[in-house]
Design an enzyme around this catalytic site. Structure first.
Site: not given
Ligand SMILES: Cc1ncc(COP(=O)(O)O)c(C=O)c1O
Length: 397
Positions: A197-198
């Site tokens: 999700v980064k």
């Protein structure tokens, strides 16, 4: 309430047919090709692609050195170790973060000291920080919550006066800037995460950046069992001298190829994140039942997540009901974070509990994370805004 307005939670039609996650990775054909090339090559790990990724990353964040790790958590552990944190030390950190930010202090046998956040920025409050300093304080470990840069000038001033180490947890903040300077080369050590999700991903992965050669050396040894030299550097000898304490925290060449390829699109992705946050901002500024995510002039926000804050006095439903209502509309809302000092392990081990950090605890009760990732279409963004407006119409007093 018209039929269209009936919340999906109460049997109305959801805003979306399919769940929109709060975050999602993006992997394109160039990424796949870059990984395949390494898979066909000589080095799957301990090879030259790791060094190439580190070099490119250091340049992007304006640091002299970068050392890759198998996760953001391993990166934090290594940074705490390289920073000399050990038993008996206290390290000041924020409670409004993922557990790993504080766990890395425990890994080193030291004690995390939770200092409250500024209710406006949700970042470590430098004004409260001074009062938490003791002769045992060794380091300050701030987190750029959601991607909004902390007041590093104030934190560095405190650290300088007491010769404390500063380790920034920049897991949310790849691409963030303060006064035009990227986060990554501002403190003794800065850590990043490449979880899917980064801003960029390697599946699992992390990086520590520093400008200090001695710290870079300690980081590299720590990820490789404390062995003096890495495999590529000792081709002509069988000798391996373990000269320090260490782990196997290595990032593979396969992952590094993905990271290097992902890094090329970082800027475009940051711009898309900014664009989406801008739309949310505009929409939520017109809703008195919520407060838009905080921003700070003179900084570039990396917009890892979009934290919406509920104004409880204007709502008759609580955060949980609003969260469930958004989920029923197929909006993959989330909550970041339950303050670390309220987790059972911390309460038992350190005796922490409610009342220790009132601003973080109050913020936690109001926070809802909305979907924000570069692959969202304009239609997805509009769906989130429609769903928030719909749920708020139902939930308000
Ligand atoms: C603030 C913060 N620090 C550290 C981490 C740990 O990173 P990783 O999941 O790569 O171990 C995360 C990951 O979610 C994070 O959000």
């Amino acid at each position: 309430m018209s039929g269209l307005d009936t919340p999906a939670l109460l049997g109305g039609r959801p805003v979306r047919e399919r769940m929109l996650p709060y975050g999602r990775h993006e992997v394109d054909e160039a990424d796949v090709q870059a990984v395949v090339e390494v898979l066909r090559g000589d080095w799957l790990t301990n090879g030259p692609t790791v060094a190439r990724f580190e070099g490119a990353f250091a340049e992007v964040v304006g640091a002299r050195f970068a050392a890759a790790f198998s996760s953001g958590t391993a990166a934090l552990h290594a940074a705490a170790h390289a920073g000399g944190i050990g038993p008996g030390d206290e390290v000041i950190t924020s409670p409004l973060t993922f557990l790993a930010s504080a766990n890395c202090i425990l890994y080193c046998g030291a004690v995390p000291v939770f200092v409250d956040v500024d209710p406006d920025t949700l970042n470590l409050d430098p004004a409260t920080l001074e009062a938490a300093l003791t002769p045992r304080t060794r380091a300050i470990l701030p987190i750029h919550f959601a991607g909004l840069p902390c007041d590093m000038e104030a934190i560095h001033a405190i650290a300088r006066a007491r010769t404390l180490i500063v380790i920034e947890d920049a897991a949310h903040a790849l691409g963030a800037e303060i006064g035009g300077r990227p986060i990554g080369g501002l403190s003794n050590l800065t850590t990043f995460s490449f979880h899917p999700v980064k801003h960029i991903t390697t599946g699992e992965g992390g990086m520590v950046t520093t400008n200090e050669p001695a710290l870079a050396e300690r980081l590299r040894r720590f990820r490789n069992h404390g062995i003096e030299r890495e495999v590529r550097e000792r081709q002509a000898t069988w000798r391996q001298d373990m000269v320090a304490f260490g782990f196997n925290y290595r990032l593979t060449d396969i992952q590094s190829a993905l990271g290097l390829s992902q890094l090329r699109r970082l800027d475009a992705r940051l711009k898309r994140r900014e664009e989406i946050a801008g739309r949310y901002h505009q929409a939520f500024a017109a809703m008195p039942e919520v407060a838009a995510a905080p921003t700070r002039t003179g900084t570039r926000h990396a917009w890892h997540i979009y934290p919406l804050r509920l104004n409880g006095d204007r709502l008759r439903q609580d955060r949980e009901a609003i969260f469930q209502a958004l989920r029923a509309e197929n909006i993959g809302a989330s909550v970041h974070y339950r303050p670390v000092h309220l987790h059972p392990y911390y309460r038992e081990r350190l005796g922490t509990g409610p009342g220790l950090c009132p601003a973080a605890e109050a913020a936690f009760e109001r926070l809802i994370t909305l979907p924000l990732f570069p692959g969202m279409t304009d239609g997805d963004v509009a769906d989130v805004i429609t769903a928030v407006a719909k749920v708020i119409r139902w939930a308000r007093r």
